[in-house]
Every structure is written in structure tokens, then in C-alpha cells.
Design a protein around this motif. Structure first.
Motif, PDB file in Angstrom:
ATOM      1  N   GLN A 100       8.850  -2.361   8.958  1.00 16.14           N
ATOM      2  CA  GLN A 100      10.580  -1.560   9.111  1.00 16.14           C
ATOM      3  C   GLN A 100      11.403  -1.367   8.249  1.00 16.14           C
ATOM      4  N   TYR A 101      11.809  -0.828   7.316  1.00 15.32           N
ATOM      5  CA  TYR A 101      12.351  -0.777   6.344  1.00 15.32           C
ATOM      6  C   TYR A 101      13.752   0.058   6.676  1.00 15.32           C
ATOM      7  N   ALA A 102      14.750  -0.114   5.906  1.00 15.38           N
ATOM      8  CA  ALA A 102      15.612   1.206   5.513  1.00 15.38           C
ATOM      9  C   ALA A 102      16.697   0.617   4.796  1.00 15.38           C
ATOM     10  N   ALA A 103      16.710   2.288   3.500  1.00  9.10           N
ATOM     11  CA  ALA A 103      17.689   2.304   2.666  1.00  9.10           C
ATOM     12  C   ALA A 103      18.560   2.976   2.847  1.00  9.10           C
ATOM     13  N   LYS A 213      16.350  -2.156   2.445  1.00  8.47           N
ATOM     14  CA  LYS A 213      16.283  -2.295   0.784  1.00  8.47           C
ATOM     15  C   LYS A 213      16.803  -1.483   0.086  1.00  8.47           C
ATOM     16  N   THR A 214      17.189  -1.774  -1.165  1.00  6.20           N
ATOM     17  CA  THR A 214      17.489  -0.357  -2.317  1.00  6.20           C
ATOM     18  C   THR A 214      16.949   0.625  -2.073  1.00  6.20           C
ATOM     19  N   MET A 215      17.302   1.995  -2.680  1.00  6.46           N
ATOM     20  CA  MET A 215      16.574   2.327  -2.712  1.00  6.46           C
ATOM     21  C   MET A 215      15.257   2.616  -4.014  1.00  6.46           C
ATOM     22  N   ALA A 216      15.671   1.797  -5.424  1.00  2.79           N
ATOM     23  CA  ALA A 216      15.216   1.032  -6.446  1.00  2.79           C
ATOM     24  C   ALA A 216      13.979   0.115  -5.543  1.00  2.79           C
ATOM     25  N   GLU A 217      14.573  -0.371  -5.327  1.00  2.00           N
ATOM     26  CA  GLU A 217      13.383  -1.419  -4.171  1.00  2.00           C
ATOM     27  C   GLU A 217      12.234  -0.573  -3.391  1.00  2.00           C
ATOM     28  N   LEU A 218      12.361   0.660  -3.067  1.00  2.00           N
ATOM     29  CA  LEU A 218      11.407   1.334  -1.884  1.00  2.00           C
ATOM     30  C   LEU A 218      10.880   2.083  -2.902  1.00  2.00           C
ATOM     31  N   GLU A 219      10.970   2.006  -3.803  1.00  4.29           N
ATOM     32  CA  GLU A 219      10.234   3.439  -4.610  1.00  4.29           C
ATOM     33  C   GLU A 219       9.268   1.819  -5.671  1.00  4.29           C
TER      34      GLU A 219
END
Length: 225
Positions: A100-103, A213-219
Motif C-alpha cells: 500500500q503506497y500513498a503520495a 512516497k513522493t510522486m517522483a518516487e512512484l514514477e
């Protein structure tokens, strides 16, 4: 190319929760169901099975915040958006991997998802049509790349900031059917129904159990997949 399709679909979710309303009957909370039509290039059609793309989505809203979810492969995406401040929260659940991830999404993150596309030059045509039970008028407009679009908007209803976006503020009506290009994907969305009902309350706080996470990390995690 498949990555760009997925990015476009995510952008589409954000746009479909982005209606500016200034009308007669005000709805403070409820749900909206959108029908989705894709206008894909031959390259995009070759990169993805169109039948796997969502044909509709459902938005819930309460005050300034909306909630919209969809399945994308093995992942379940939920997006909360603050329509007043143009910020958001993206939750990704991957049951098969027990992840489970959140940004948190800043205003800059939200604008990045739209690929820098902005709309202007809204012009009422005087052409009328009833769509999904609403009295609408046709408008033409264009983006900052010179691409032309059209939308049908109504003044029958007014929605709260949880279901709005300043992109369409110059229309001074609620778009019922409109076309946008986001993430390189051109899409037409049509409101199939709007229901005034209890929804939320919603929050942009990260729920417990999610790895932030940050959006950059998810990308970066998405990579070329």
C-alpha cells in the motif's frame, strides 16, 4: 508508449473530477458517473488493449474534496482531490503484493499530471441540446497547442469545489460533455448521472498502513512498465 497511456488515464481521472460549476441548484455532496470515450492514435492502439481501459468512472464529492477510484492492472487507485486548492492524495493498493503506497500531490504535481495543457478561448455557439436530462449549450475552445475542442454545459445545477476546476471557469456553467487531452491521450467524458446523496467526509491525510512516497518516487517505481 504503454506508460504514456497509463499516465494519460491517471490524468483523465484528475480531469474527470475537475468540473467548474456556477448554476442554479447547488449540490454540496453526492456522486457523479462519467462515461469515457477514447480517441487514440494508431500507435496508442497498438500499445494497449483498448478493451482494458475504463469505460466509465464514479466520482464522490463532499464540499471541497472529491474521491475517485479505479482498477489499473493489479493495482487499485484512489485519488482524493481538494478542488479549492488543487492539491490531492493518491493511494495505491496492490493486494497481490500486499503493498500500500500513498503520495501527497502538490499543486505542481497536479499540474504536471495534465502535461501542461491549458484551455482558453471559450465561445458559446448558441446551439442547444439535452444531455443526460440537462439543458446544455455548446461551447468551443482550444488548448495552448492550438488543438480545438468542444463541450456542452448546463446552468441547471451548481456543484461544490470538490467537483470543480478553474480550467473551465470562463464557461460559467457545468460541463456535461467535454473533450480533453491529458498525458497525450484525447478523451471525451460525458456525465451520465449526478446524485445528491451522503458522501464522505473525505480527507487528504495519509491513512495508517500506507507507505508514503513522493510522486517522483512512484514514477520511478513504475519505470517502463
Amino acid at each position: 508508449m504503454f506508460k504514456s497511456i497509463k499516465t494519460g488515464v491517471l490524468s483523465l481521472i484528475l480531469i474527470s473530477s475537475a468540473i467548474y460549476a456556477h448554476a442554479q441548484k447547488k449540490i454540496d455532496q453526492g456522486s457523479i458517473v462519467y462515461g469515457i470515450e477514447y480517441v487514440l492514435t494508431p500507435e496508442q492502439k497498438a500499445a494497449v488493449d483498448v478493451s482494458t481501459l475504463p469505460k466509465e468512472n464514479k466520482l464522490e464529492f463532499n464540499g471541497n474534496i472529491s474521491k475517485l477510484g479505479m482498477e489499473m492492472g493489479p493495482a487499485i487507485l484512489t485519488i482524493y482531490k481538494d478542488g479549492l486548492n488543487n492539491t490531492g492524495l493518491l493511494l495505491i493498493d496492490i493486494p497481490i503484493a500486499q503493498k500500500q503506497y500513498a503520495a501527497k500531490m502538490s499543486k505542481e504535481d497536479m499540474e504536471k499530471q495534465t502535461g501542461g495543457i491549458k484551455y482558453s478561448d471559450f465561445k458559446a455557439t448558441g446551439e442547444k441540446q439535452t444531455i443526460s436530462g440537462y439543458n446544455t449549450e455548446k461551447f468551443t475552445y482550444k488548448d495552448n497547442n492550438g488543438v480545438a475542442y468542444e463541450l456542452w454545459a448546463t446552468k441547471d445545477i451548481e456543484l461544490t469545489p470538490g467537483a470543480n476546476n478553474v480550467e473551465f471557469k470562463d464557461v460559467n456553467a457545468t460541463p456535461i460533455k467535454f473533450t480533453v487531452t491529458q498525458g497525450g491521450v484525447k478523451t471525451t467524458l460525458t456525465i451520465k448521472s449526478i446524485k445528491e446523496q451522503k458522501a464522505g467526509p473525505f480527507s487528504l491525510d495519509v491513512p495508517s498502513g500506507y507507505e508514503q512516497k513522493t510522486m517522483a518516487e512512484l514514477e520511478a517505481m513504475k519505470g517502463g512498465g
